[in-house]
Design a protein around this motif. Structure first.
Motif, PDB file in Angstrom:
ATOM      1  N   THR A 119       0.818  -1.207   0.000  1.00 24.95           N
ATOM      2  CA  THR A 119       0.000   0.000   0.000  1.00 24.95           C
ATOM      3  C   THR A 119       0.855   1.261   0.000  1.00 24.95           C
ATOM      4  OG1 THR A 119      -0.117  -0.106   2.418  1.00 24.95           O
ATOM      5  CG2 THR A 119      -1.904  -1.134   1.178  1.00 24.95           C
ATOM      6  N   GLU A 120       2.134   1.137   0.397  1.00 20.05           N
ATOM      7  CA  GLU A 120       2.983   2.327   0.429  1.00 20.05           C
ATOM      8  C   GLU A 120       3.429   2.753  -0.963  1.00 20.05           C
ATOM      9  OE1 GLU A 120       6.852  -0.429   1.519  1.00 20.05           O
ATOM     10  OE2 GLU A 120       6.340   1.255   2.795  1.00 20.05           O
ATOM     11  N   ALA A 160       5.340   5.288  -7.546  1.00 18.59           N
ATOM     12  CA  ALA A 160       6.078   6.176  -6.649  1.00 18.59           C
ATOM     13  C   ALA A 160       6.000   5.627  -5.232  1.00 18.59           C
ATOM     14  CB  ALA A 160       5.525   7.590  -6.695  1.00 18.59           C
ATOM     15  N   LEU A 161       7.017   5.912  -4.473  1.00 13.19           N
ATOM     16  CA  LEU A 161       7.103   5.454  -3.091  1.00 13.19           C
ATOM     17  C   LEU A 161       7.392   6.653  -2.200  1.00 13.19           C
ATOM     18  CD1 LEU A 161       7.354   3.092  -1.004  1.00 13.19           C
ATOM     19  CD2 LEU A 161       9.790   3.036  -1.562  1.00 13.19           C
ATOM     20  N   ALA A 162       6.613   6.795  -1.140  1.00 11.70           N
ATOM     21  CA  ALA A 162       6.814   7.890  -0.186  1.00 11.70           C
ATOM     22  C   ALA A 162       7.521   7.379   1.064  1.00 11.70           C
ATOM     23  CB  ALA A 162       5.475   8.513   0.187  1.00 11.70           C
ATOM     24  N   HIS A 163       8.255   8.265   1.715  1.00  6.46           N
ATOM     25  CA  HIS A 163       8.928   7.958   2.981  1.00  6.46           C
ATOM     26  C   HIS A 163       8.757   9.161   3.884  1.00  6.46           C
ATOM     27  CE1 HIS A 163      11.867   6.195   5.693  1.00  6.46           C
ATOM     28  NE2 HIS A 163      12.494   7.355   5.731  1.00  6.46           N
ATOM     29  N   ASP A 164       8.161   8.931   5.067  1.00  6.75           N
ATOM     30  CA  ASP A 164       7.869  10.026   6.002  1.00  6.75           C
ATOM     31  C   ASP A 164       7.058  11.123   5.331  1.00  6.75           C
ATOM     32  OD1 ASP A 164       9.191   8.758   8.065  1.00  6.75           O
ATOM     33  OD2 ASP A 164      11.081   9.807   7.735  1.00  6.75           O
ATOM     34  N   GLY A 165       6.122  10.696   4.478  1.00  5.65           N
ATOM     35  CA  GLY A 165       5.216  11.645   3.862  1.00  5.65           C
ATOM     36  C   GLY A 165       5.778  12.414   2.685  1.00  5.65           C
ATOM     37  N   ALA A 169      10.978   7.713  -4.083  1.00  5.41           N
ATOM     38  CA  ALA A 169      11.445   6.912  -5.220  1.00  5.41           C
ATOM     39  C   ALA A 169      10.342   6.840  -6.266  1.00  5.41           C
ATOM     40  CB  ALA A 169      11.836   5.508  -4.765  1.00  5.41           C
ATOM     41  N   CYS A 170      10.755   6.559  -7.486  1.00  3.71           N
ATOM     42  CA  CYS A 170       9.772   6.357  -8.549  1.00  3.71           C
ATOM     43  C   CYS A 170      10.328   5.388  -9.579  1.00  3.71           C
ATOM     44  CB  CYS A 170       9.380   7.679  -9.214  1.00  3.71           C
ATOM     45  SG  CYS A 170      10.648   8.400 -10.282  1.00  3.71           S
ATOM     46  N   ARG A 193      20.413   3.478  -0.201  1.00  6.70           N
ATOM     47  CA  ARG A 193      20.981   2.426   0.654  1.00  6.70           C
ATOM     48  C   ARG A 193      20.160   2.205   1.925  1.00  6.70           C
ATOM     49  NH1 ARG A 193      26.014   1.187  -1.390  1.00  6.70           N
ATOM     50  NH2 ARG A 193      26.952   2.762  -2.735  1.00  6.70           N
ATOM     51  N   GLN A 194      18.854   2.456   1.836  1.00  2.11           N
ATOM     52  CA  GLN A 194      17.960   2.197   2.962  1.00  2.11           C
ATOM     53  C   GLN A 194      16.856   1.196   2.601  1.00  2.11           C
ATOM     54  OE1 GLN A 194      16.615   5.683   5.152  1.00  2.11           O
ATOM     55  NE2 GLN A 194      18.348   6.900   4.410  1.00  2.11           N
ATOM     56  N   GLY A 195      17.008   0.538   1.461  1.00  5.17           N
ATOM     57  CA  GLY A 195      16.047  -0.489   1.077  1.00  5.17           C
ATOM     58  C   GLY A 195      14.823   0.018   0.338  1.00  5.17           C
ATOM     59  N   LEU A 196      14.763   1.320   0.050  1.00  2.63           N
ATOM     60  CA  LEU A 196      13.580   1.857  -0.623  1.00  2.63           C
ATOM     61  C   LEU A 196      13.521   1.405  -2.081  1.00  2.63           C
ATOM     62  CD1 LEU A 196      13.607   5.474   0.860  1.00  2.63           C
ATOM     63  CD2 LEU A 196      12.193   3.541   1.558  1.00  2.63           C
ATOM     64  N   GLY A 197      14.679   1.364  -2.743  1.00  2.00           N
ATOM     65  CA  GLY A 197      14.699   0.873  -4.117  1.00  2.00           C
ATOM     66  C   GLY A 197      14.249  -0.569  -4.205  1.00  2.00           C
ATOM     67  N   LEU A 198      14.636  -1.377  -3.223  1.00  2.00           N
ATOM     68  CA  LEU A 198      14.230  -2.777  -3.185  1.00  2.00           C
ATOM     69  C   LEU A 198      12.719  -2.893  -3.011  1.00  2.00           C
ATOM     70  CD1 LEU A 198      15.009  -5.777  -3.088  1.00  2.00           C
ATOM     71  CD2 LEU A 198      15.308  -5.523  -0.619  1.00  2.00           C
ATOM     72  N   ARG A 199      12.150  -2.098  -2.090  1.00  2.00           N
ATOM     73  CA  ARG A 199      10.714  -2.172  -1.848  1.00  2.00           C
ATOM     74  C   ARG A 199       9.914  -1.754  -3.078  1.00  2.00           C
ATOM     75  NH1 ARG A 199      11.059   1.178   3.564  1.00  2.00           N
ATOM     76  NH2 ARG A 199       8.846   1.612   3.214  1.00  2.00           N
TER      77      ARG A 199
END
Length: 248
Positions: A119-120, A160-165, A169-170, A193-199
């Protein structure tokens, strides 16, 4: 499916604004936005002399105010001889790349499998995604980019992916079963390097699998080790190489 068939799919998935075929090569023009949409795709075997074709290509790009750029695929029978000719004409070697592939059944058999889309990860409209991409890439809004996306006639995921609002990433996925191509996977510089690209990647792979893809392909610079490390962790393996020669 062989490398040449995958390459033709990738050309369709990232369409130029104008194309013409020339004896086994494809000339692509898109106002200068991205090399892959503004270069000569070297695909099949030439019947004509390569030097003559190179001069014809140079003239076609000069007419449009663009340098001639050749995308040389290693599987093309012309690759070795053409690369030598271009080097002798002063063309610079730029951006050696790998095309990597992932077989969806292989990935699905992994103990983690392909996850459900999270959902993120948000699906954006084209204009929203263009703005997100421009922001993460540090680029101005590009009309040729907009026109390229508008010409894609296959199902697309503008993710697209949000982090802390905030936008983090896209990425873009283009599906034509049994193939899916992933383009423009970007992560905000301060969040790498925080795993956002992987998610984000795993969510995009799940979308492709649910849409019927059996092989997912993407392109990466040979020099981009962080990206290659990410793709290897997802199970991608090299399929073929290509590189560009750019007119000085």
């Amino acid at each position: 499916m062989d490398a040449a068939e995958i390459e033709v799919f990738l050309l369709r998935a990232w369409p130029a604004l104008e194309e013409r075929d020339l004896d086994g090569w494809r000339l692509r023009f898109a106002g200068g936005y991205t090399k892959r949409a503004n270069s000569v795709a070297v695909l099949g075997t030439s019947c004509r002399r390569l030097e003559e074709k190179v001069r014809e290509c140079e003239a076609a790009y000069a007419e449009r105010g663009l340098p001639a750029i050749f995308k040389i695929n290693e599987f093309s029978p012309d690759a070795g001889q053409l690369d030598t000719i271009l080097a002798e004409r002063g063309y610079a070697l730029v951006d050696a790349c790998l095309v990597l592939g992932l077989n969806v059944p292989d990935c699905a058999a992994d103990r983690d499998g392909l996850p459900e889309r999270t959902t993120e990860v948000e699906t954006l409209g084209q204009e929203e995604w263009l703005a997100a991409h421009a922001h993460l890439a540090g680029l101005a809004d590009s009309e040729p980019h907009r026109r390229i996306l508008s010409r894609i006639d296959m199902p697309c995921l503008h993710a697209a992916l949000a982090h802390d609002g905030r936008l983090a990433a896209c990425g873009l996925a283009v599906l034509e079963s049994p193939l899916c191509a992933v383009f423009d996977l970007l992560v905000r510089k301060d969040l790498r390097r925080q795993g956002l690209g992987l998610r984000l990647s795993r969510a995009m792979l799940a979308w492709a699998a649910q849409g019927g893809a059996r092989r997912i392909v993407l392109q990466a610079l040979v020099s981009n080790e962080p990206a290659l490390t990410l793709y290897r962790s997802l199970g991608f393996a090299p399929l073929y190489r290509y590189w560009y020669r750019r007119q000085a």
